[in-house]
Every structure is written in structure tokens, then in C-alpha cells.
Design a protein around this motif. Structure first.
Motif, PDB file in Angstrom:
ATOM      1  N   GLU A  86     -12.403   8.402  -0.737  1.00 50.07           N
ATOM      2  CA  GLU A  86     -11.012   8.007  -0.485  1.00 50.07           C
ATOM      3  C   GLU A  86     -10.339   7.651  -1.797  1.00 50.07           C
ATOM      4  OE1 GLU A  86      -8.599   4.570   2.106  1.00 50.07           O
ATOM      5  OE2 GLU A  86     -10.777   4.505   1.925  1.00 50.07           O
ATOM      6  N   GLY A 145      -2.638   7.100   0.420  1.00 48.50           N
ATOM      7  CA  GLY A 145      -4.033   7.409   0.146  1.00 48.50           C
ATOM      8  C   GLY A 145      -4.427   8.758   0.713  1.00 48.50           C
ATOM      9  N   GLN A 180      -6.822   5.635  -3.086  1.00 46.36           N
ATOM     10  CA  GLN A 180      -5.866   4.660  -2.574  1.00 46.36           C
ATOM     11  C   GLN A 180      -4.898   4.292  -3.693  1.00 46.36           C
ATOM     12  OE1 GLN A 180      -7.673   0.917  -1.575  1.00 46.36           O
ATOM     13  NE2 GLN A 180      -5.918   0.153  -0.450  1.00 46.36           N
ATOM     14  N   TRP A 227       0.853  -1.181   0.000  1.00 48.83           N
ATOM     15  CA  TRP A 227       0.000   0.000   0.000  1.00 48.83           C
ATOM     16  C   TRP A 227       0.888   1.230   0.000  1.00 48.83           C
ATOM     17  CZ3 TRP A 227      -4.625   0.437   3.903  1.00 48.83           C
ATOM     18  CH2 TRP A 227      -5.474   1.459   3.498  1.00 48.83           C
TER      19      TRP A 227
END
Length: 271
Positions: free
Chosen positions: A134, A82, A136, A79
Motif C-alpha cells: 500500500e 492511497g 499512502q 489523508w
């Protein structure tokens, strides 16, 4: 790229028991969450699960690429960061819908090898009202090569006005993985993390680092309207992290996670 614009929707009735489990996992005190309570910021990762049968998982424990996320021939996922905007409270015990859209796919050549960034947009609605938007960024990388140059992480600032420290045990990581239905083996399978993906130990979830920064920001600012973050280096289960904040601008905060050797593991802003 054909995958851009691809969309999936997941409905979930937000069980308060799962919020209570998140509260315990994060080692927070206070009343047990109940129906109609507002879901604290970033806790939505305990909901909207996408269960897959074992045959539909990749070697890393994530849903295999090639279905919703395109197969780019890059097996290592992480990840990258974000940004969130909080529009209205999400209420426990009530149905909500999460709509996810692939907005971009960028393939690049880096010093450490080929990589790709897949950008997603999430929108959570409840009672027909937009509660959370959001973006991401997911990073996909080639196999870990023993002779590949190691990325040099940035050095974290030391001018924080508020800080908190915490070390995450293997049990902490397992519980957070279970609660968010995250099967990525780098968080609980030490042999896989070290021997296959080339890490020094179990990797602390990027979202749990972001969650700790969200908690710190909320304790300083009260209700948040926005939060954005970028992961810059992994943190491991044998390391203690320092979560740092200082005022920035008129009503905002600069936040970051500092590793024990001074490296920046994550940077963030909140307002």
C-alpha cells in the motif's frame, strides 16, 4: 529530507473479535469472523495500532510529529489518498507484520497556504509472504485562516450504473475511530473540528469512505486485486453520501463519493 527512508515495523496477532467489531460498525450482515478466515479488504486498519501516551500526542489527538513523521510546522493533518495491491489473503488469528517506510516528503505553497505531502509505503506480511502492499499520502496544512480562499471541490459525475447511500452519525464516527485507534479530534470533537480546524461539522473519516467504495467494488467484481483512491473534499456527519460506481475498461470500475450538493468527496478505481 532526512526522514526519507525511515522505517518502523509493527507485529500483531489478528484478533477475530476486532474483525467482528468492524463488521458491526460497517453494518454488514453474515457470519461472525473467526480464526483462519480471510480478513476482508481494507479491514487491516483495525490492526497494527501504535498506542502513544497522552504526552506524546499532538493537539489534534494524533501522535505528534517530530518522531517518525517529521515536524514540518504544519499542524493540520488529513489523508489525501492511497493505492493498494492485494497479493494474498491475510488470515485472522495469526501473527502478521506491517512495515512502514517514508518514501517522500514534498513541501508546497498553495492558494490556501503552505502544505506538505508525506508519502508512506506499507507492506503487510504473514508467514513470510507478502499479502498487501500500500502507498499512502498524508497531507499536512497550515492553520485554518478565516480569510483564506476555500478550495473549490470538483463536481461529481452522475453517470453511475450502481449507487448506494449512507449517512454517518457521530456514533458511527466514534466507533470507527475507536476501532482503528484513530485519535484525530475532527472525527468526534465537534467544537475542535469547527473552532480550531474550521470545518462545518464532524469530518467523516477518509478511510471509511474508501472502505464503502471497496465494499461496493467487491460486490460487483468479486475478489479485488487493486484499489486506489483520492480524497477531494470532506464529508460531514450531517450529510448523506452517495457511493457510486460504473464499469471502466475491460475489468475495472470507476468509483466515487458524491456529497448532497453534488461535490466529489472521493474518487477511486478498482480492479
Amino acid at each position: 529530507m532526512e526522514a526519507i527512508g525511515r522505517t518502523v515495523e509493527i507485529s500483531d496477532t489478528l484478533d477475530p473479535a476486532r474483525a467482528a467489531a468492524m463488521k458491526a460498525t460497517l453494518d454488514l450482515s453474515g457470519p461472525v469472523p473467526e480464526a483462519r478466515d480471510a480478513l476482508p479488504p481494507f479491514w487491516h486498519y483495525a490492526y497494527f495500532w501504535e498506542p502513544q501516551r497522552p504526552a506524546d500526542l499532538g493537539r489534534d489527538g494524533h501522535p505528534r510529529t517530530g518522531d517518525f513523521i517529521p515536524n514540518l510546522g504544519l499542524p493540520r493533518r488529513m489523508w489525501a489518498g492511497g493505492a493498494l495491491e492485494f497479493h494474498a489473503s491475510i488470515r485472522l488469528g495469526e501473527p502478521a507484520v506491517k512495515r512502514t517506510t517514508i518514501t517522500d516528503v514534498q513541501e508546497k505553497d498553495a492558494r490556501s497556504g503552505k502544505l506538505a505531502v508525506v508519502s508512506l509505503e506499507h507492506r503487510i506480511t504473514q508467514r513470510g509472504e507478502l499479502c498487501l502492499s500500500e502507498t499512502q499520502s498524508l497531507l499536512y496544512r497550515a492553520e485554518a485562516a478565516p480569510d483564506a480562499p476555500k478550495p473549490i471541490p470538483p463536481v461529481a459525475p452522475t453517470d453511475e450504473t450502481v449507487s448506494q447511500s449512507r449517512k454517518f452519525s457521530a456514533t458511527d464516527l466514534f466507533r470507527y475511530s475507536a476501532l482503528t485507534f484513530n485519535g484525530h479530534r475532527i472525527h468526534y470533537d465537534r467544537d475542535y473540528a469547527k473552532e480550531v480546524e474550521g470545518y462545518a461539522g464532524l469530518v467523516v473519516h477518509g478511510p471509511i469512505l474508501a472502505q464503502m467504495l471497496v465494499n461496493l467494488a467487491e460486490s460487483m467484481l468479486g475478489e479485488l486485486s487493486s484499489f486506489s483512491f483520492r480524497a477531494t473534499a470532506p464529508l460531514f456527519d450531517f450529510e448523506e453520501a452517495t457511493f457510486c460506481a460504473r464499469p471502466e475498461g475491460e475489468d475495472g470500475l470507476a468509483l466515487w463519493v458524491r456529497g448532497p450538493d453534488g461535490r466529489m468527496c472521493m474518487s477511486a478505481t478498482a480492479g
